[in-house]
Design a protein around this motif. Structure first.
Motif, PDB file in Angstrom:
ATOM      1  N   GLN A 368     -45.807  51.631  -4.139  1.00 58.82           N
ATOM      2  CA  GLN A 368     -44.923  50.887  -3.241  1.00 58.82           C
ATOM      3  C   GLN A 368     -44.873  49.411  -3.625  1.00 58.82           C
ATOM      4  O   GLN A 368     -43.813  48.775  -3.595  1.00 58.82           O
ATOM      5  CB  GLN A 368     -45.414  51.046  -1.800  1.00 58.82           C
ATOM      6  N   LYS A 369     -46.041  48.869  -4.008  1.00 58.86           N
ATOM      7  CA  LYS A 369     -46.080  47.472  -4.427  1.00 58.86           C
ATOM      8  C   LYS A 369     -45.213  47.251  -5.649  1.00 58.86           C
ATOM      9  O   LYS A 369     -44.474  46.269  -5.739  1.00 58.86           O
ATOM     10  CB  LYS A 369     -47.525  47.071  -4.717  1.00 58.86           C
ATOM     11  N   SER A 370     -45.283  48.204  -6.600  1.00 56.87           N
ATOM     12  CA  SER A 370     -44.481  48.075  -7.811  1.00 56.87           C
ATOM     13  C   SER A 370     -42.999  48.105  -7.479  1.00 56.87           C
ATOM     14  O   SER A 370     -42.211  47.330  -8.024  1.00 56.87           O
ATOM     15  CB  SER A 370     -44.842  49.207  -8.778  1.00 56.87           C
ATOM     16  N   ASN A 371     -42.592  49.007  -6.538  1.00 54.49           N
ATOM     17  CA  ASN A 371     -41.180  49.087  -6.150  1.00 54.49           C
ATOM     18  C   ASN A 371     -40.724  47.800  -5.476  1.00 54.49           C
ATOM     19  O   ASN A 371     -39.610  47.301  -5.719  1.00 54.49           O
ATOM     20  CB  ASN A 371     -40.967  50.278  -5.226  1.00 54.49           C
ATOM     21  N   LEU A 372     -41.588  47.253  -4.600  1.00 54.96           N
ATOM     22  CA  LEU A 372     -41.231  46.012  -3.913  1.00 54.96           C
ATOM     23  C   LEU A 372     -41.087  44.852  -4.903  1.00 54.96           C
ATOM     24  O   LEU A 372     -40.199  44.006  -4.773  1.00 54.96           O
ATOM     25  CB  LEU A 372     -42.295  45.675  -2.861  1.00 54.96           C
ATOM     26  N   GLU A 373     -41.974  44.827  -5.887  1.00 57.67           N
ATOM     27  CA  GLU A 373     -41.877  43.766  -6.897  1.00 57.67           C
ATOM     28  C   GLU A 373     -40.581  43.883  -7.685  1.00 57.67           C
ATOM     29  O   GLU A 373     -39.940  42.879  -7.993  1.00 57.67           O
ATOM     30  CB  GLU A 373     -43.079  43.843  -7.826  1.00 57.67           C
ATOM     31  N   LYS A 374     -40.174  45.123  -7.996  1.00 59.46           N
ATOM     32  CA  LYS A 374     -38.908  45.324  -8.696  1.00 59.46           C
ATOM     33  C   LYS A 374     -37.726  44.853  -7.833  1.00 59.46           C
ATOM     34  O   LYS A 374     -36.805  44.188  -8.312  1.00 59.46           O
ATOM     35  CB  LYS A 374     -38.740  46.802  -9.053  1.00 59.46           C
ATOM     36  N   GLN A 375     -37.764  45.213  -6.524  1.00 56.73           N
ATOM     37  CA  GLN A 375     -36.691  44.790  -5.621  1.00 56.73           C
ATOM     38  C   GLN A 375     -36.653  43.269  -5.491  1.00 56.73           C
ATOM     39  O   GLN A 375     -35.578  42.659  -5.440  1.00 56.73           O
ATOM     40  CB  GLN A 375     -36.888  45.430  -4.244  1.00 56.73           C
ATOM     41  N   LEU A 376     -37.844  42.640  -5.450  1.00 57.13           N
ATOM     42  CA  LEU A 376     -37.907  41.191  -5.321  1.00 57.13           C
ATOM     43  C   LEU A 376     -37.324  40.521  -6.563  1.00 57.13           C
ATOM     44  O   LEU A 376     -36.572  39.541  -6.455  1.00 57.13           O
ATOM     45  CB  LEU A 376     -39.365  40.768  -5.127  1.00 57.13           C
ATOM     46  N   ARG A 377     -37.648  41.061  -7.735  1.00 56.11           N
ATOM     47  CA  ARG A 377     -37.080  40.499  -8.959  1.00 56.11           C
ATOM     48  C   ARG A 377     -35.565  40.647  -8.994  1.00 56.11           C
ATOM     49  O   ARG A 377     -34.844  39.733  -9.395  1.00 56.11           O
ATOM     50  CB  ARG A 377     -37.715  41.184 -10.176  1.00 56.11           C
ATOM     51  N   SER A 378     -35.076  41.823  -8.540  1.00 63.44           N
ATOM     52  CA  SER A 378     -33.627  42.050  -8.503  1.00 63.44           C
ATOM     53  C   SER A 378     -32.949  41.084  -7.533  1.00 63.44           C
ATOM     54  O   SER A 378     -31.893  40.520  -7.829  1.00 63.44           O
ATOM     55  CB  SER A 378     -33.353  43.505  -8.104  1.00 63.44           C
ATOM     56  N   LEU A 379     -33.582  40.862  -6.357  1.00 57.84           N
ATOM     57  CA  LEU A 379     -33.016  39.945  -5.369  1.00 57.84           C
ATOM     58  C   LEU A 379     -33.005  38.518  -5.894  1.00 57.84           C
ATOM     59  O   LEU A 379     -32.044  37.768  -5.692  1.00 57.84           O
ATOM     60  CB  LEU A 379     -33.837  40.034  -4.073  1.00 57.84           C
TER      61      LEU A 379
END
Length: 419
Positions: A368-379
């Motif tokens: 989940q942390k990895s997914n959130l980090e990916k979403q944060l980078r995309s944002l």
């Protein structure tokens, strides 16, 4: 007496090498204590050991082990114990009729394949299927010894990761042993160094298939297999605990004296009550209780003699009552100790289950942390793009404003029209 030990595994997994190294290790740890009958199978066994030693001790610093050239399956290797009173034969069968009278199963796992994402080729599935079938075939106690081979690189670098991977791969089978087959099945992990002084470092891939494994020899180290004798020692402790051997089998007792119960090169996945690692401690406690009881009897007896036989019958009755009370208390203490040991074992297994759950949750949280980090980078990238667009629009507005100001500053032109 014949003791059957089934050695199972996929082709080219190292079963013959394991059995050969097992005899070599036993002969080295107890020289002159074992013997092999001179038969065709044992010529093949010693030949396997010779070839393995020649390969692992050559002049080259690295060598390959083929995964496509398998030895003949179905050999029966017989190790005899030298005992004047009893003759014990350990029949190590390599993928033969393994379910008839067999209590101990040794499943060979190809460690490099298991640890590098090729679990389906490592032998895990075959080991689980074999042990399930063995448990369903009879109500006898069964022991599964999981033996990771070619594991030198992993036991030296990260032993805990290796055990964790095996525990995860055999999770379903371990759970069955704790529930459906509880009390009559045990699973243990004993890594063995059959490559001696060499470590795996890469695969040979041809046409998209893994055909061999590459090994690199350690500097200044000759062929030196390790820990293969622990398999027989562990098996003997299992058989001693369940009562297969009588107390007069001194040969087996000698193997048990050098058991792996206090060694850190094994792990018990389940069935600890059948392997009873606490046995040495419990035996010591019982010896202490017996000595104390004997001293008590001697003191009371001395007291009787000091009183010169006065009231001998009464004193004897009191002595008998005291001894009976002491025996009763000893039995209660032993019963209480056994209950505490059982509770401790159950608590340990519960703690291991909770630890496994926690590790699973940690893995999920990491995902989940990895997914959130990916979403944060995309944002963040989207915000940067919007910022650039705003800056571009501001520049356009500024340019238009300058043009408007310039138009305002120009002098007005008057046009005269004739009437």
């Amino acid at each position: 007496m014949y003791i059957n030990i089934a050695v199972t595994g996929r082709p080219c997994s190292g079963k013959s090498s394991l059995i050969s190294c097992m005899y070599k290790s036993l002969d080295a740890s107890m020289p002159g204590y074992f013997r092999l009958p001179e038969t065709e199978d044992f010529d093949a066994m010693t030949g396997t050991l010779t070839n393995l030693e020649r390969t692992a001790s050559g002049n080259r610093s690295d060598f390959q082990s083929s995964l496509t050239q398998s030895n003949n399956e179905g050999w029966e290797y017989d190790i005899f114990l030298k005992d004047k009173d009893n003759d014990i034969h350990f029949m190590l069968q390599e993928n033969t009729d393994i379910f008839d009278g067999t209590k101990i199963f040794v499943s060979v796992i190809d460690t490099p394949l298991l640890m590098n994402g090729h679990e389906e080729k490592s032998g895990v599935k075959e080991a689980i299927g074999t042990f399930k079938k063995a448990l369903e075939s009879s109500n006898e106690n069964k022991l599964l010894i999981i033996v990771p081979l070619k594991c030198e690189a992993y036991t030296r670098r990260d032993y805990n990761s290796l055990i964790s991977k095996i525990s995860d791969s055999f999770k379903e089978l371990a759970e069955l042993s704790r529930t459906k087959y509880r009390g009559r099945s045990a699973i243990a992990v004993i890594p063995v160094h059959t490559m001696g002084g060499a470590s795996f470092y890469d695969f040979v891939i041809e046409n998209g298939n893994i055909t061999a494994e590459k090994f690199r020899r350690d500097k200044n180290v000759n062929f030196r297999p390790e820990f293969a004798d622990n398999i027989l020692r562990f098996a003997v402790n299992f058989l001693l605990h369940e009562g297969t051997f009588s107390n007069d089998i001194q040969s087996v007792r000698k193997i048990s004296d050098n058991a792996v119960l206090d060694d850190n090169r094994f792990d018990i996945l389940c069935g600890r009550e059948l392997l009873e690692p606490e046995a040495p401690k419990k035996n010591t406690a019982m010896k202490i209780v017996a000595v104390v009881s004997l001293l008590a009897v001697l003191i009371i007896t001395g007291y009787i003699f000091m009183r010169q036989g006065r009231n001998a019958q009464k004193t004897a009755a009191e002595l008998q009552e005291t001894i009976a009370e002491s025996v009763r208390q000893n039995e209660e203490n032993q019963s209480r100790a056994q209950r505490e040991i059982t509770e401790a074992r159950n608590s340990e297994e519960d703690a291991l289950n909770e630890l496994n759950k926690a590790l699973t949750q940690i893995t999920v949280l990491k995902g989940q942390k990895s997914n959130l980090e990916k979403q944060l980078r995309s944002l963040q990238e989207h915000i940067n793009q919007q910022t650039k667009e705003i800056e571009r629009l501001q520049q356009q507005i500024s340019s238009l404003k300058q043009e408007l100001d310039s138009e305002k500053k120009k002098p007005k032109r008057w046009t005269l029209w004739p009437f």
